[in-house]
Scaffold this active site. Sequence first.
Site, PDB file in Angstrom:
ATOM      1  N   GLY A  84      -0.064  -2.696  -6.212  1.00 45.33           N
ATOM      2  CA  GLY A  84       0.339  -1.302  -6.354  1.00 45.33           C
ATOM      3  C   GLY A  84       1.399  -1.080  -7.399  1.00 45.33           C
ATOM      4  O   GLY A  84       1.525   0.026  -7.940  1.00 45.33           O
ATOM      5  N   LYS A 105       6.083  -7.363 -12.029  1.00 53.66           N
ATOM      6  CA  LYS A 105       6.325  -6.665 -10.768  1.00 53.66           C
ATOM      7  C   LYS A 105       7.282  -5.512 -11.053  1.00 53.66           C
ATOM      8  O   LYS A 105       8.350  -5.723 -11.637  1.00 53.66           O
ATOM      9  CB  LYS A 105       6.930  -7.642  -9.755  1.00 53.66           C
ATOM     10  CG  LYS A 105       7.008  -7.151  -8.327  1.00 53.66           C
ATOM     11  CD  LYS A 105       7.456  -8.311  -7.445  1.00 53.66           C
ATOM     12  CE  LYS A 105       7.527  -7.927  -5.984  1.00 53.66           C
ATOM     13  NZ  LYS A 105       7.942  -9.082  -5.139  1.00 53.66           N
ATOM     14  N   GLY A 118       5.435   2.544  -7.525  1.00 56.72           N
ATOM     15  CA  GLY A 118       5.066   1.523  -8.495  1.00 56.72           C
ATOM     16  C   GLY A 118       6.229   0.894  -9.221  1.00 56.72           C
ATOM     17  O   GLY A 118       6.021   0.082 -10.129  1.00 56.72           O
ATOM     18  N   ARG A 168       7.085 -12.949 -13.608  1.00 57.54           N
ATOM     19  CA  ARG A 168       7.060 -14.205 -12.867  1.00 57.54           C
ATOM     20  C   ARG A 168       5.801 -14.998 -13.198  1.00 57.54           C
ATOM     21  O   ARG A 168       4.808 -14.450 -13.683  1.00 57.54           O
ATOM     22  CB  ARG A 168       7.147 -13.961 -11.361  1.00 57.54           C
ATOM     23  CG  ARG A 168       5.877 -13.416 -10.729  1.00 57.54           C
ATOM     24  CD  ARG A 168       6.046 -13.236  -9.226  1.00 57.54           C
ATOM     25  NE  ARG A 168       4.859 -12.656  -8.623  1.00 57.54           N
ATOM     26  CZ  ARG A 168       4.832 -12.061  -7.443  1.00 57.54           C
ATOM     27  NH1 ARG A 168       5.939 -11.971  -6.737  1.00 57.54           N
ATOM     28  NH2 ARG A 168       3.706 -11.564  -6.957  1.00 57.54           N
ATOM     29  N   ASP A 256      -2.003 -11.245   2.678  1.00 54.07           N
ATOM     30  CA  ASP A 256      -1.982 -11.027   1.231  1.00 54.07           C
ATOM     31  C   ASP A 256      -0.794 -11.720   0.575  1.00 54.07           C
ATOM     32  O   ASP A 256      -0.689 -11.726  -0.654  1.00 54.07           O
ATOM     33  CB  ASP A 256      -1.974  -9.522   0.901  1.00 54.07           C
ATOM     34  CG  ASP A 256      -0.843  -8.777   1.573  1.00 54.07           C
ATOM     35  OD1 ASP A 256      -0.855  -8.714   2.811  1.00 54.07           O
ATOM     36  OD2 ASP A 256       0.040  -8.259   0.880  1.00 54.07           O
ATOM     37  N   ASP A 266       6.315 -13.736  -3.032  1.00 51.18           N
ATOM     38  CA  ASP A 266       6.895 -12.486  -2.533  1.00 51.18           C
ATOM     39  C   ASP A 266       8.184 -12.741  -1.762  1.00 51.18           C
ATOM     40  O   ASP A 266       8.170 -13.057  -0.580  1.00 51.18           O
ATOM     41  CB  ASP A 266       5.899 -11.705  -1.662  1.00 51.18           C
ATOM     42  CG  ASP A 266       6.375 -10.261  -1.468  1.00 51.18           C
ATOM     43  OD1 ASP A 266       7.573  -9.999  -1.678  1.00 51.18           O
ATOM     44  OD2 ASP A 266       5.546  -9.411  -1.118  1.00 51.18           O
TER      45      ASP A 266
END
Length: 505
Positions: A84, A105, A118, A168, A256, A266
């Site tokens: 997203g 990101k 976003g 990343r 996910d 994450d």
Amino acid sequence: MTHAFADALPELALPWQAEPAAAPAQLALDEALAADLGLDPAWLRTDDGLRFLTGTLVPEGARPVAQVYAGHQFGGYSPRLGDGRALLLGELRTRDGQLRDLHLKGSGRTPFARSGDGLAAVGPMLREHVVSTAMHALGVPTTRALAVVATGSDVQREVPLPGAVLARTASSHLRVGSFQYAAAVEAGSGAVPGAPGGLLRRLADHAIARHHPVAAQAGPPAAQYRALLEEVVAAQARLVAQWVLLGFVHGVMNTDNTTISGETIDYGPCAFIDAYDPLASFSSIDTGGRYAYGRQPGIAEWNLARFAEALLPLLVEGGAGQQDDDAARTDRAVAVATEALEGFRVVFGSAFAVGVHRKLGLDTRAVDRAVSGPVVDDLLALAADARVDHTTLYRRLGDAARAGSGDAVLPLFADPAVRGRAEAWVPRWLALRPDAELADRTNPVVVPRNHLVEEALAAATAGDLAPVERLVDAVSRPFEARAGFERYAEPAPASFGDYTTFCGT
């Protein structure tokens, strides 16, 4: 730069562009990582380099895409998630020929953003930089932060915060949710699930080639896909064992966020425990403690069961036929998957046992496990009952082994209710002849202490990067007791209070 993922799996890759950054400014850059990727650190600091790191200067060979995947989030299934606020720019090769994703990101809304903006704020992106740097230095498989770039614009959270983009790298961004999405697409399309040329089979072949090539040598296709499942199960079991040994709490172990490579991904609401507590949970959105510290192995196993479910159409030979035949084939696939999943507890148990013995300075090859096992178990029980600082306790064991006494560790057990048990435990442990050097090599002096992370991020959000830079320096050499870095080894003061982490979205 290549675009192998987008070429192989276009159904999972939506071409997209990053939003322009108003006034990009570099906040952090891992120069050694940049050089390993064939990128010039000096160029990355230029205007063009900053545009590259924020996605608005697309290099030759790149094809930015937002990845689509599904996932179980806190146990609830979402059939269509995806990047997203992120973009995969493409792949680069390291000096030793390893393929690495370059991923952004906070680069702006994509069609998968749902109600999100976003964007990303400086604090959470620098958190990922700090913690992933520490994890890499600690020897834990992880995505890595190449750079954090301020955008020059604010993002609205509870209050306006300065925005940033994280660049990343990862072995890939394939995840359990990728397979869940592919399996659901095939099941809903009317196509034969797992058919040659179908999305699920191509995804599995891509994962084998990229991450687990040994599976390609397992024999016929069904054997290869079983081997893929077994490899992913083992990789995740070893990864989560490392988390638990270090006191790391991921905080958002959704499917996910469970990688096929076995890398940590994450770092939103993550934390490291101070007081040892199997039920420690920090994430503001994990209200039930689903992803608490001691529950992580069970959640990883649950996530891998969802991976196995997605792979079921591939796990036995033969195509679809009569209803009875299809039912029998499914039963055989479930049996195969169940057997493969049983490997999780075996691999995790072995990795944890070896690791926790090493933390006590004990080599499992040289001790009688019938004697050492209870010694290990009793220390864990003592630590939980006394709520001893996890990192400090294990690091001091090296000093205790050298001195041949419990003087270095017994002060941590000040509570009279457990002091006597601790005093009785020390000679039992010393009788096993622990190796002080092994304990020192295994137990870090420094981890990203939560109070220091928050202190550094607050300063960076206010424009002072020095505390973040100092913290990154500290966690980059975690096993060294360095003069001038003493405060980075100390537990949080009592005034820090209870700790809560946030996703940053």
